[in-house]
Design a protein around this motif. Structure first.
Motif, mmCIF file in Angstrom:
data_model
loop_
_atom_site.group_PDB
_atom_site.id
_atom_site.type_symbol
_atom_site.label_atom_id
_atom_site.label_comp_id
_atom_site.label_asym_id
_atom_site.label_seq_id
_atom_site.Cartn_x
_atom_site.Cartn_y
_atom_site.Cartn_z
ATOM 1 N N THR A 1 0.816 -1.216 0.000
ATOM 2 C CA THR A 1 0.000 0.000 0.000
ATOM 3 C C THR A 1 0.852 1.270 0.000
ATOM 4 O O THR A 1 0.318 2.372 0.037
ATOM 5 N N GLY A 2 2.160 1.115 -0.031
ATOM 6 C CA GLY A 2 3.045 2.273 -0.050
ATOM 7 C C GLY A 2 2.904 3.056 -1.341
ATOM 8 O O GLY A 2 2.421 2.545 -2.354
ATOM 9 N N CYS A 3 3.339 4.304 -1.324
ATOM 10 C CA CYS A 3 3.178 5.173 -2.493
ATOM 11 C C CYS A 3 3.956 4.664 -3.704
ATOM 12 O O CYS A 3 3.638 5.024 -4.842
ATOM 13 N N SER A 4 4.955 3.813 -3.492
ATOM 14 C CA SER A 4 5.681 3.183 -4.596
ATOM 15 C C SER A 4 5.456 1.677 -4.601
ATOM 16 O O SER A 4 6.280 0.909 -5.110
ATOM 17 N N GLY A 5 4.364 1.261 -4.015
ATOM 18 C CA GLY A 5 4.019 -0.155 -3.999
ATOM 19 C C GLY A 5 4.918 -1.001 -3.125
ATOM 20 O O GLY A 5 4.944 -2.230 -3.249
ATOM 21 N N GLY A 6 5.677 -0.351 -2.232
ATOM 22 C CA GLY A 6 6.574 -1.091 -1.369
ATOM 23 C C GLY A 6 7.884 -1.454 -2.029
ATOM 24 O O GLY A 6 8.731 -2.109 -1.427
ATOM 25 N N ARG A 7 8.092 -1.030 -3.262
ATOM 26 C CA ARG A 7 9.295 -1.396 -4.014
ATOM 27 C C ARG A 7 10.399 -0.348 -3.930
ATOM 28 O O ARG A 7 11.512 -0.591 -4.372
ATOM 29 N N GLY A 8 10.088 0.817 -3.385
ATOM 30 C CA GLY A 8 11.084 1.891 -3.389
ATOM 31 C C GLY A 8 11.731 2.158 -2.052
ATOM 32 O O GLY A 8 12.919 2.438 -1.971
ATOM 33 N N GLY A 9 10.943 2.111 -0.988
ATOM 34 C CA GLY A 9 11.478 2.410 0.332
ATOM 35 C C GLY A 9 11.748 3.886 0.516
ATOM 36 O O GLY A 9 11.283 4.732 -0.251
#
Length: 341
Positions: free
Chosen positions: A105-113
């Motif tokens: 649900t992160g703003c970068s889909g959890g792929r950026g950190g």
């Protein structure tokens, strides 16, 4: 005779009331950044946030003041020290915290950190782990706007260390040559990682150097949110009016080390304490208290509201789902490439 009263005319909001509301909004925005990052320190120390993390504590006036001068249609390109930029741009704390936790649900889909926050809907284009890496991207966005006739500003944040990178000089030259609608904001916190500015730049007046490319440039007190906002508004108006790229050197200071892995042995503690006396958050609060615009209760209520907001973001991040393992290769190749035998 009718006893029905006609609606009372709404009183116009006075200029003084608007100014006070604006000052409160600036204080709230800076406090949100400060409290969010302080919570991130706690979470990182408890190993609940992993990876690299670069804190913005001390530089809040720059992110908040500059973003006040931009419209929703403008674009922002940031650095790896971008939590404050993202929050000031309006990216929700919940979406950022989920990204810090690496959740889907992160703003970068959890792929950026921490270093790769991204929100296309708010025209926030990173988060870039490469020093100076956002500068060519910003030039491209500005060029696209100029070619399509859109009256928009692209604002690019970067640090003083980027002055040693070829990307800055290439971008500055082409932006001035082509008259791009680009606002370059250098956050000069005096240290490129652990190297003092005077140790890597022969000319430490960065605004003077930028002016050599033929763009409007000046230095700003980056610890004063009003000075930052005023300078950013004038610069953005100049860019929007077709005067070409503008450069702002924000003279600021980070109160914490370069990153959470940094022991910070290259700075004198007395220097840090001198800069803390100019804390942009507490400086604004003191000015408002002196003017009797900020009471203890109002400050407490604001702090409580922000703490509740961040608590909610942490709770949501903890409960958010991980990205499914089967999606591991998603976005690695384009759909067309993935469909080929």
């Amino acid at each position: 005779m009718s006893t029905t009263r006609s609606p009372r005319a709404r009183r116009p909001v006075s200029r003084q009331s608007r100014a006070l509301a604006h000052r409160m909004a600036l204080l709230e925005s800076m406090l949100r950044v400060r409290r969010f990052e302080e919570r991130c320190v706690e979470l990182y120390s408890a190993a609940r946030i992993r990876g690299f993390m670069h804190l913005y504590i001390g530089e809040e006036a720059v992110a908040v003041g500059v973003n006040e001068a931009l419209t929703d249609d403008d674009a922002v390109v940031s650095t790896y020290r971008e939590h404050g930029h993202a929050l000031a741009r309006g990216v929700p704390a919940e979406a950022i915290m989920a990204e810090m936790f690496g959740k889907a649900t992160g703003c970068s889909g959890g792929r950026g950190g921490s270093m790769h926050l991204f929100d296309a809907g708010r025209r926030f284009y990173g988060g870039n782990a490469i020093v100076g890496g956002g500068l060519p991207l910003a030039a491209g966005l500005a060029l696209a706007d100029r070619m399509t006739g859109r009256n928009r500003v692209t604002c690019c944040f970067f640090g003083d260390g980027a002055f040693a990178e070829g990307e800055f000089h290439e971008t500055a030259n082409l932006a001035a040559l082509w008259g791009l609608p680009l606002l370059l904001v250098c956050e000069n916190n005096l240290y490129a990682m652990g190297t003092a500015l005077a140790r890597h730049q022969a000319q430490t007046d960065l605004a003077l150097r930028a002016a050599g490319y033929g763009m409007v440039s000046w230095s700003v007190d980056g610890m004063d949110v009003f000075a930052v906002e005023d300078a950013a508004r004038r610069a953005a108006e100049g860019v929007r009016a077709g005067a070409g790229p503008h450069f702002l050197e924000m003279r600021t200071f980070r109160f914490r080390a370069h990153s959470m892995y940094d022991s910070d042995r290259y700075r004198d503690k007395a220097e840090i304490e001198r800069w803390k006396e100019r804390d942009p958050v507490e400086g604004l609060a003191r000015r408002m208290e002196t003017a009797e615009e900020l009471s203890d209760k109002t400050r407490t209520d604001l702090e409580d509201r922000l703490i509740a907001e961040i608590d909610g973001a942490v709770e949501a991040a903890e409960q958010a789902p991980e990205e499914p393992v089967e999606d591991l290769l998603k976005y690695v190749t384009s759909p067309v490439e993935a469909s080929r035998p």
